[in-house]
Design an enzyme around this catalytic site. Sequence first.
Site, PDB file in Angstrom:
ATOM      1  N   ASP A 206      23.298  40.132  -6.690  1.00 62.60           N
ATOM      2  CA  ASP A 206      22.004  40.685  -7.087  1.00 62.60           C
ATOM      3  C   ASP A 206      21.675  41.949  -6.276  1.00 62.60           C
ATOM      4  OD1 ASP A 206      19.486  40.033  -8.633  1.00 62.60           O
ATOM      5  OD2 ASP A 206      18.630  40.172  -6.621  1.00 62.60           O
ATOM      6  N   GLU A 268      25.660  43.903  -9.225  1.00 63.88           N
ATOM      7  CA  GLU A 268      24.578  44.528  -9.979  1.00 63.88           C
ATOM      8  C   GLU A 268      24.125  45.717  -9.146  1.00 63.88           C
ATOM      9  OE1 GLU A 268      20.030  43.867 -11.568  1.00 63.88           O
ATOM     10  OE2 GLU A 268      20.642  43.276  -9.570  1.00 63.88           O
TER      11      GLU A 268
END
Length: 552
Positions: A206, A268
């Site tokens: 993330d 990401e």
Amino acid sequence: MGLAPDKDWWRHAVVYQVYPRSFADSDGDGIGDLRGVTSRVDHLRRLGVDAVWLSPFYPSALADGGYDVDDHRAVDPRLGTLDDFDTMLATLHDAGIRVIVDIVPNHTSDRHEWFRAALAAGPGSPERDRYIFRDGLGPNGEQPPSDWQCMFGGPAWEPVGDGQWYLHLFAIEQPDLNWSNPEVREDFLKTLRFWADRGVDGFRVDVAHHLAKDLSGDPLPSAAELPLLHEVVDGTHPLGDREELTEIYADWREVFNAYSPPRAAVAEAWVAPTRRHRYAQPTGLGQAFNFDLLQASFDASEFREIVDRNLAATAETGSSNTWVLSNHDVVRHVTRYGLPDGGRDLGRGWLLSGGVTPDVDPVRGLRRARAATMLLLALPGSAYLYQGEELGLVEVAEIDDDARQDPTFFRSPGVDVGRDGCRVPLPWAAGAPSYGFGPGPASHLPQPEWWGELAVDRQDGVPGSTLELYRAALRLRRELQGAEELTWLDAEAGEAAAPGGTVLAFERPGGWVSVTNFGSAGVPLPAGEVLLSSSDLGDGVLPGETTVWLRR
Ligand code: GLC
């Protein structure tokens, strides 16, 4: 069936994103859970995906849909137990499906034991050093250390009552960790080993670009002085995409490579496309999301340019491509493509207008979405699908304000409705309470009345349904997948395929041809045996907004 040994599985995998709280609910509390996932493995097997990526299922107050993690090495009791996790993992593996879990290293939740300890311990303590605390400005520290805004709107600093403030690039409940602190680095290596030891095959990282920061400026630069992150391409932005990340992810890679097969990872990273390779290198995370198609409108030239650029970039790094049209953060692509501008800028403008504009054309959106998905699935590399796109789900606009959950909505009241519309619990059975999401009527986000029309049981076995299209496409892709190469067929596909035209046609090794007509008028259908098409074909005609796969 089980897993075929293949250390390179991630290079060409179809990865299906499960947002666990909205996938399937086994106990009727309205929140999807791990047993729910286990109960639906057959759906995933029949769909033909190679892996699932599970968004966070860790204990969380859900201030940001689970990305506010209380404990990275545990399961939210509302979602199950570690035993449930092991059973789910084994059931997926038995079905030949690999598992990727989400790691959220930029921040913890404010309920994490470290953050509680930091508040209790006071300024200057080792406990506070795990986060980013600064003295406030003004005589009593009553002013924030800078005027920075967080991603969800509003200030990025929160006071703790003793003259200090902590940094949160995301929600108030998501304090940023200090990655210069060795204890923080060690703890995440422990978390990676914890899940890898349990048998997970990979990790989705993330906001991988935000971990390292440089807050040495005194005073800190003002928001107006901070350049946009994706415009800084030399690793010197104080808040992200910094050079120190290379070292952090090299440590992670060492952990991944200690397993057999090595664990995979995908970053990401919302950075400039020219910087993406830094996350994708084999000595780092190995792969990084390419969100270019997700940000493009339904347009042949844009798609062409993006495919070319990304194929060239991965050829240089040795990584493989990642193609994405939807995820839990953006307006679903059926809806984006039904917008008058074809979905530019994530459909955010539509969200900003409250998501109620009558301008969305869902029929056209679905037609384009099916065409774009088939194109994406024919590209070399891996494809990331978001739960429900195999049903042609649209963004749900009609969610009352008091039912909304996304911090974006609360931090920008009435301006941005946020991301709840793509997180509405899935419809499995048209006639059942909560459309089969759970055993009873409970659903943590309201499902619209017409949700049942898109349910799995309405599409199962129905020729031409979006579900059957996805199943057929994934089956063929598995059969036809060869080397990661692509040749454009400009001349063969006729005039419309010329630069600036409306058709994209390419061939993959073994004679697998994919032709997409982005325009609205039909064009001549190129020669070859028709394998699958996203809409019905006319006699010798490839209709508008349609992709066909051919074999020659
Ligand atoms: C990522 C997630 C998003 C989350 C944010 C903060 O962008 O995909 O859902 O809000 O990180 O963790």
